[in-house]
Write an enzyme that holds these catalytic residues in place. Structure first.
Site, PDB file in Angstrom:
ATOM      1  N   PRO A   1     -15.088  59.767  93.983  1.00 29.94           N
ATOM      2  CA  PRO A   1     -13.961  60.624  94.055  1.00 29.94           C
ATOM      3  C   PRO A   1     -13.727  61.554  92.808  1.00 29.94           C
ATOM      4  CG  PRO A   1     -13.352  58.321  94.410  1.00 29.94           C
ATOM      5  CD  PRO A   1     -14.923  58.288  93.957  1.00 29.94           C
ATOM      6  N   GLU A   2     -13.474  62.529  93.148  1.00 31.75           N
ATOM      7  CA  GLU A   2     -13.324  63.716  92.178  1.00 31.75           C
ATOM      8  C   GLU A   2     -11.869  64.289  91.845  1.00 31.75           C
ATOM      9  OE1 GLU A   2     -16.379  66.822  92.955  1.00 31.75           O
ATOM     10  OE2 GLU A   2     -17.511  65.235  93.942  1.00 31.75           O
TER      11      GLU A   2
END
Ligand SMILES: [Zn+2]
Length: 283
Positions: A2-3
């Site tokens: 996840p960014e």
């Protein structure tokens, strides 16, 4: 992993859903290595009876603020998801398995929040208001904040001219929040090869890059993040993010470039796959 857009999606949803709730019960799974600090027994005891007063984000870290001044900090790692409101049946239907639940918070209204992580690279910290962690302290500028101007971007680039542009984008100490998916997308949209050195970039390319960082991250947040084949990201209802449909290069090797039709190629840079159009992104 996840960014920024995925963590921001979770932050916004939780802000609407769990603010003002009071934690009544805390349960942790067997994988205690996920709890970085304090010791698990203390972690559980200290969370009890605390009220959630706000949700922040720094880079890829989610920060849950408590009325005691303490902060519960969550890093989703590779496959971490936060589900709220949680119930066993719904998450099974959405392809998640409750045996990977590592933290459960039951609130005084009897609703439950669960942190689920198949690969267990996620990390949890419960910090007092004076405590800090180094990995957050050394994070660079937030690319969607107003203080990230073109002038500031140029200054940061100037501080590390010999660095290759993709390594620069991935390095969380310069700009925080971009990982492999969004770094690839930004470079493709700006027509810049990932192995170009910062020194070689023209003024026009720098401006394009600056705009694309903001645009790609903003659109990705509007889409609720990306859920791609090798990533397990889900929002707090267990649903997938829809930015994957807008992806231009990431994991599209062999498929035609959406700008020119040339097949997308994959190259390895610092152990990560980089996806490029050899015609649109010249070295
Ligand atoms: Zn192309």
């Amino acid at each position: 992993m996840p960014e920024l857009p995925e963590v921001e999606t979770v932050r916004r949803e939780l802000e609407n859903k769990i603010k003002e709730k009071i934690i009544k019960e805390v349960t942790i799974g067997k994988t205690e290595k996920i709890i970085q600090r304090p010791a698990p027994i203390k972690f559980v005891a200290q969370l009890k009876d605390k009220k959630i007063i706000g949700l922040n984000r720094r880079g890829k870290y989610l920060i849950i603020c408590l009325d005691s001044g303490e902060r519960l900090i969550i890093h989703l790692g590779m496959t971490g998801v936060i589900i709220y409101p949680y119930d066993d049946k719904t998450i099974q239907l959405k392809g998640l398995n409750s045996k990977h639940n590592h933290l459960s918070l039951v609130f005084t209204d009897h609703t439950q929040l669960v942190f689920n992580d198949v690969r267990r690279f996620g990390k949890l910290y419960l910090l007092s208001n004076s405590e800090e962690i180094e990995s957050i302290n050394k994070l660079g500028i937030e690319p969607l904040e107003d203080n990230f101007t073109l002038e500031v971007f140029k200054k940061i680039l100037n501080s590390t001219k010999k660095t290759k542009i993709k390594s620069f984008l991935m390095n969380q100490t310069f700009i925080t929040g971009l990982g492999n998916i969004y770094a690839n997308e930004v470079l493709f949209r700006a027509n810049i090869h990932p192995l170009r050195s910062i020194l070689s970039l023209t003024e026009e390319e720098i401006e394009r890059l600056y705009q694309e960082i903001k645009t790609v991250l903003t659109i990705a947040i509007q889409c609720g993040g990306s859920t791609v084949a090798d990533e397990a990201f889900r929002n707090t209802s267990g649903e997938k993010g829809s930015f994957a449909e807008k992806i231009q290069v990431y994991a599209r090797q062999g498929e035609p470039c959406k700008k020119c039709g040339q097949p997308i190629e994959v190259i390895r840079i610092e152990g990560r796959s980089s996806f490029i159009c050899p015609r649109c992104q010249k070295l």
